[in-house]
Scaffold this motif. Structure first.
Motif, PDB file in Angstrom:
ATOM      1  N   MET A 178       0.579  40.127 -14.761  1.00 24.80           N
ATOM      2  CA  MET A 178       1.545  41.115 -14.278  1.00 24.80           C
ATOM      3  C   MET A 178       2.886  40.777 -14.923  1.00 24.80           C
ATOM      4  SD  MET A 178      -0.114  43.053 -12.037  1.00 24.80           S
ATOM      5  CE  MET A 178      -1.440  43.050 -10.814  1.00 24.80           C
ATOM      6  N   ILE A 179       3.137  41.341 -16.101  1.00 16.58           N
ATOM      7  CA  ILE A 179       4.322  41.022 -16.887  1.00 16.58           C
ATOM      8  C   ILE A 179       5.135  42.297 -17.084  1.00 16.58           C
ATOM      9  CG2 ILE A 179       5.170  40.137 -19.083  1.00 16.58           C
ATOM     10  CD1 ILE A 179       2.506  38.624 -19.356  1.00 16.58           C
ATOM     11  N   GLU A 203      -6.495  48.319 -21.068  1.00 18.09           N
ATOM     12  CA  GLU A 203      -5.045  48.243 -21.072  1.00 18.09           C
ATOM     13  C   GLU A 203      -4.421  48.340 -19.681  1.00 18.09           C
ATOM     14  OE1 GLU A 203      -3.041  49.957 -24.762  1.00 18.09           O
ATOM     15  OE2 GLU A 203      -4.669  51.389 -24.390  1.00 18.09           O
ATOM     16  N   GLY A 204      -5.244  48.264 -18.642  1.00 13.06           N
ATOM     17  CA  GLY A 204      -4.712  48.352 -17.294  1.00 13.06           C
ATOM     18  C   GLY A 204      -5.505  49.316 -16.451  1.00 13.06           C
ATOM     19  N   GLU A 205      -5.231  49.300 -15.155  1.00  9.64           N
ATOM     20  CA  GLU A 205      -6.054  50.047 -14.197  1.00  9.64           C
ATOM     21  C   GLU A 205      -5.886  51.551 -14.305  1.00  9.64           C
ATOM     22  OE1 GLU A 205      -7.095  47.760 -10.432  1.00  9.64           O
ATOM     23  OE2 GLU A 205      -4.920  47.624 -10.518  1.00  9.64           O
ATOM     24  N   ARG A 216      -2.513  34.863 -16.096  1.00  3.50           N
ATOM     25  CA  ARG A 216      -3.846  34.589 -16.628  1.00  3.50           C
ATOM     26  C   ARG A 216      -4.748  35.819 -16.619  1.00  3.50           C
ATOM     27  NH1 ARG A 216      -5.413  28.465 -14.465  1.00  3.50           N
ATOM     28  NH2 ARG A 216      -3.653  27.445 -15.507  1.00  3.50           N
ATOM     29  N   PHE A 217      -5.602  35.877 -17.615  1.00  2.00           N
ATOM     30  CA  PHE A 217      -6.737  36.793 -17.606  1.00  2.00           C
ATOM     31  C   PHE A 217      -7.954  36.042 -17.082  1.00  2.00           C
ATOM     32  CE2 PHE A 217      -4.422  39.218 -20.927  1.00  2.00           C
ATOM     33  CZ  PHE A 217      -4.623  40.514 -20.465  1.00  2.00           C
ATOM     34  N   ASP A 218      -8.730  36.711 -16.240  1.00  2.00           N
ATOM     35  CA  ASP A 218     -10.046  36.233 -15.818  1.00  2.00           C
ATOM     36  C   ASP A 218     -10.955  37.450 -15.827  1.00  2.00           C
ATOM     37  OD1 ASP A 218     -12.344  35.252 -14.654  1.00  2.00           O
ATOM     38  OD2 ASP A 218     -11.370  34.514 -12.832  1.00  2.00           O
TER      39      ASP A 218
END
Length: 594
Positions: free
Chosen positions: A430-431, A458-460, A581-583
Motif C-alpha cells: 500500500m504505497i 495492478e490492483g483490486e 510486501r507482496f505475498d
C-alpha cells in the motif's frame, strides 16, 4: 405401508403393479427386492431411496430410509430388480418425478488425498417411445452429483446439481446422445434468488454441456464419475470425456445419485414411463497420494537475494535454487518442502518461497532486493526447465541442449504449449502514488529481452493486463527510445482481461501454438461463466486495449520459449518501501506440452 415424508403422505411398498412395470423380456425372470442381489447390496446399504408416487402431484420426492430399502423384502412399483438378469430397475412417470438412490455420504469435492468414484453400467429402456409424446422437454437424468449446502444442516444449499448425466433426444443437431450437464458456477439461479436475473444465471453461463457420444440403447453403457481434489473426470466406456477444474464448488458438500429423473412432460403424467436398468452400480472411496497442482521438478526459482548474500559467493546478481535432478552442488535444492527464509532485513524475516496448505507462496519485500542481470526489478519467480530430466541438464544457456521449447518442438513432438495457474493475491504493498503492479505469469523467448507475454495484476479495481510485444530483438538486445537503430518502444502493447480482488482465487491460461496465442482469465468461484479470453493469430491484425491495430510478427513462431510463474513486481525496490510486501499464493501452476 411406508411413511416416506414429513407430511405423512403414504406410498405403497412391497407391491407391484404389472400394468405399470411388466418386464419387456420374459427371460428377465422373477421380480425381487434389489437388496437380494449381492452386486447391489453395497450401494443400497450406503443409500436412501428418493422417489415419488406419480399418481400424486408431479415434481416432488419422498425419502424412503436406508433401514427400509436395505431389506430383502422391499421393492415397489418404481424400484425393483430382476433376479435372472441380475439387473436393478428404476421406473417413473411424470414431469420432474424421480426414483433415485441418494448415496448418504456428503463429501468435500476439494478434500486432499481422497478420490471418490461412482461407477455405473446402465441401459435406458423404451426411452425414445416415452419421450415421443412429450409436450415439454426431451431428456432424462440417470446419474447426478448434487449438493447438500455448506454444511450438514443444509446452510447455503443451492437447488442445482453440479452434474447430471442425461439422455437427450435432440440438441445441437445431434439426435439421441448422452450429455454431461455441468453447473458452471456456484450461483443460486432459482426463480426466487436475488441472482436469478444476473448474467451468471443466463443459461449460456450457468451451465456447460459436454457431448458424451451417441447413446447405444441396445447395450449397457459404462460411465465413471470421479471427484478428486477439485477435479471432476467423466469417462464413458473407459474413454475420458471430461476433465474439469471444479474448485468453484469446493464450499458445497456434495453427494452422488443414481436412478431415473424425468425432464420431460408427457402431458398427462401417468401413461408414458421412463425406465433404466443397471447391470452394475458402485461407489468407492480411495486414498491417493496428496496431489499438488504443480511439478516442482519442472522449475528453478530466482529469489531477490544476491548470490553473495545467499551463498556467500558468486556475485551480486540474484540467487537461484534448482530441483534435485539438476545435480548442481553450487546451488540449494528446490522442492515442495523448501522454506526459503531470509533473515537479513530490518523489517523482519521473510520466506521468499514456501508451501503451506497445498499452496505455493511467493513473497518479496519492496524495501530491498537484488535483481537479475537483465532487469532492475526483483522477483521470487519460477523459470521452466523444459525437458530437463530427459536432457540430463538444467542449463538455460547451452544452445545445443536448451531447456526451452519451440512451438513445433522436434525434440519432444509437441506443438501446443499451455500454462494454467490458479492464484490468490494474499497481500500487496500500500504505497501512495504507486500501483501494486506485479507480473504473475510469463512466456519468454530464449535470449530475447522483449517478453512474448506478461500477465500483470495492478490492483483490486483494475483489469488484469497482458503485456506483449509485436516484434523482438535476439541476443538480449534491449529497446532504446533515444536510439533510432533499436527504438522499439512501439512494439509493446497490452490487452485487458478480468478484474480480480485480493484474497479470491482466480485463474489464467496461456496457450501458444502454431496458429497463435490464446489468453484467458476467470474467477475460480464463478467458474466458466466468468471467463474472459482472446485469441491472437500470428501475422493478423487485432485491436489492443486502446483500440489500436497491432500485429504479432510471424517471426515469433521460430523462437524457443519457456514459461515463468510467481511474482515479478514492476517497480523498483526502494528504502522508502521497507515492510511493504507482496505475498501471492498459487494452488495450481500446471504446464502441459502436447
Amino acid at each position: 405401508m411406508i411413511d416416506g415424508s414429513s407430511d405423512e403422505t403414504l406410498i405403497s411398498g412391497n407391491q407391484f403393479n404389472p400394468s405399470n412395470t411388466a418386464p419387456d423380456e420374459p427371460e428377465d425372470g422373477e421380480i425381487v427386492a434389489p437388496h437380494t442381489l449381492d452386486s447391489f447390496k453395497a450401494i443400497i446399504n450406503a443409500s436412501k431411496l428418493q422417489r415419488w408416487d406419480p399418481t400424486l402431484e408431479e415434481g416432488d420426492k419422498l425419502d424412503i430410509s436406508n433401514q427400509t430399502i436395505a431389506n430383502e423384502d422391499y421393492f415397489d412399483d418404481y424400484f425393483y430388480a430382476y433376479q435372472a438378469s441380475n439387473q436393478l430397475v428404476f421406473k417413473m412417470s411424470g414431469y420432474k418425478n424421480r426414483s433415485e438412490l441418494r448415496i448418504e455420504e456428503n463429501f468435500d469435492t476439494s478434500e486432499i488425498g481422497i478420490t471418490r468414484t461412482l461407477n455405473a453400467s446402465f441401459k435406458p429402456v423404451g426411452i425414445q417411445e416415452a419421450i415421443a409424446n412429450s409436450v415439454n422437454g426431451d431428456e432424462v437424468t440417470f446419474l447426478q452429483i448434487h449438493n447438500k449446502g455448506e454444511d450438514d444442516t443444509g446452510n447455503g444449499y443451492i437447488p442445482h446439481p453440479l452434474l447430471r448425466i442425461v439422455y437427450e433426444e435432440s440438441r445441437n443437431g445431434l439426435t439421441g446422445h448422452y450429455w454431461a450437464v455441468i453447473k458452471a458456477n456456484a450461483v443460486d439461479c432459482s426463480s426466487d434468488s436475488p441472482y436469478a436475473d444476473s448474467e451468471a444465471c443466463d443459461s449460456s453461463n450457468a451451465y456447460t454441456r459436454y457431448d458424451l457420444g451417441k447413446a447405444d440403447l441396445n447395450s449397457f453403457t459404462d460411465v465413471e464419475l470421479a471427484v478428486s481434489e477439485s477435479q471432476l473426470t467423466i469417462s464413458v466406456n473407459e474413454l475420458e470425456k471430461v476433465n474439469l477444474d471444479i474448485s468453484y464448488w469446493a464450499h458445497l458438500l456434495s453427494y452422488f445419485k443414481a436412478g431415473i429423473y424425468n425432464q420431460y412432460d408427457d402431458g398427462d403424467g401417468i401413461n408414458d414411463w421412463s425406465e433404466v436398468r443397471f447391470a452394475a452400480l458402485t461407489v468407492s472411496e480411495t486414498e491417493t497420494t496428496p496431489a499438488t497442482g504443480w511439478d516442482i521438478d519442472q522449475w528453478k526459482i530466482t529469489i531477490p537475494a544476491s548470490k553473495d548474500d545467499w551463498y556467500g559467493s558468486g556475485g551480486t546478481s540474484a540467487a537461484e535454487l534448482v530441483p534435485a535432478h539438476c545435480n548442481d552442488s553450487s546451488k540449494q535444492v528446490l522442492n515442495d518442502n523448501s522454506d526459503i527464509v531470509y533473515n537479513e532485513y530490518d523489517s523482519g524475516d521473510i520466506s521468499f518461497f514456501n508451501v503451506s496448505q497445498e499452496r505455493m507462496h511467493f513473497r518479496v519485500d519492496m524495501g530491498y532486493g537484488t535483481s537479475t542481470s537483465n532487469s532492475s526489478y526483483i522477483r521470487s519467480e519460477l523459470r521452466e526447465l523444459f525437458n530437463a530430466e530427459n536432457l540430463g541438464t538444467c542449463s538455460t544457456s547451452n544452445q545445443d541442449q536448451m531447456t526451452s521449447w519451440f512451438i513445433d518442438d522436434s525434440a519432444t513432438g509437441t506443438k501446443e504449449h499451455k500454462l494454467t495457474s490458479v492464484l490468490r493475491i494474499e497481500d500487496y504493498p500500500m504505497i501512495s502514488g504507486q500501483n501494486p503492479k506485479v507480473v504473475v505469469g510469463q512466456v519468454h523467448g530464449w535470449e530475447i529481452s522483449q517478453a512474448l507475454i506478461k500477465v500483470l495484476w495492478e490492483g483490486e479495481n483494475k483489469p488484469v493486463r497482458v503485456i506483449m510485444n509485436q516484434d523482438f530483438f535476439t541476443d538480449n538486445e534491449k529497446c532504446d527510445n533515444s536510439n533510432p537503430v533499436n527504438n522499439c518502444d512501439n512494439w509493446s502493447f497490452s490487452i485487458e482481461l478480468g478484474e480480480y480482488a485480493a484474497n479470491v482465487d482466480w485463474q489464467y491460461e496461456i496457450i501458444v501454438d502454431e496458429e497463435g496465442i490464446y489468453l484467458a482469465t476467470l474467477d475460480s468461484l464463478a467458474g466458466e461463466s466468468s471467463r474472459e479470453d482472446i485469441t491472437i493469430h500470428w501475422g493478423e491484425a487485432f485491436s489492443d486495449k486502446n483500440g489500436d491495430s497491432v500485429t504479432m510478427t510471424e517471426n515469433w513462431k521460430d523462437e524457443a520459449y519457456y514459461f515463468k510463474a510467481g511474482i515479478y513486481p514492476q517497480f523498483k525496490p526502494d528504502s522508502d518501501y521497507i515492510g511493504e510486501r507482496f505475498d501471492v499464493s498459487f494452488s495450481t501452476i500446471n504446464i502441459d506440452h502436447q
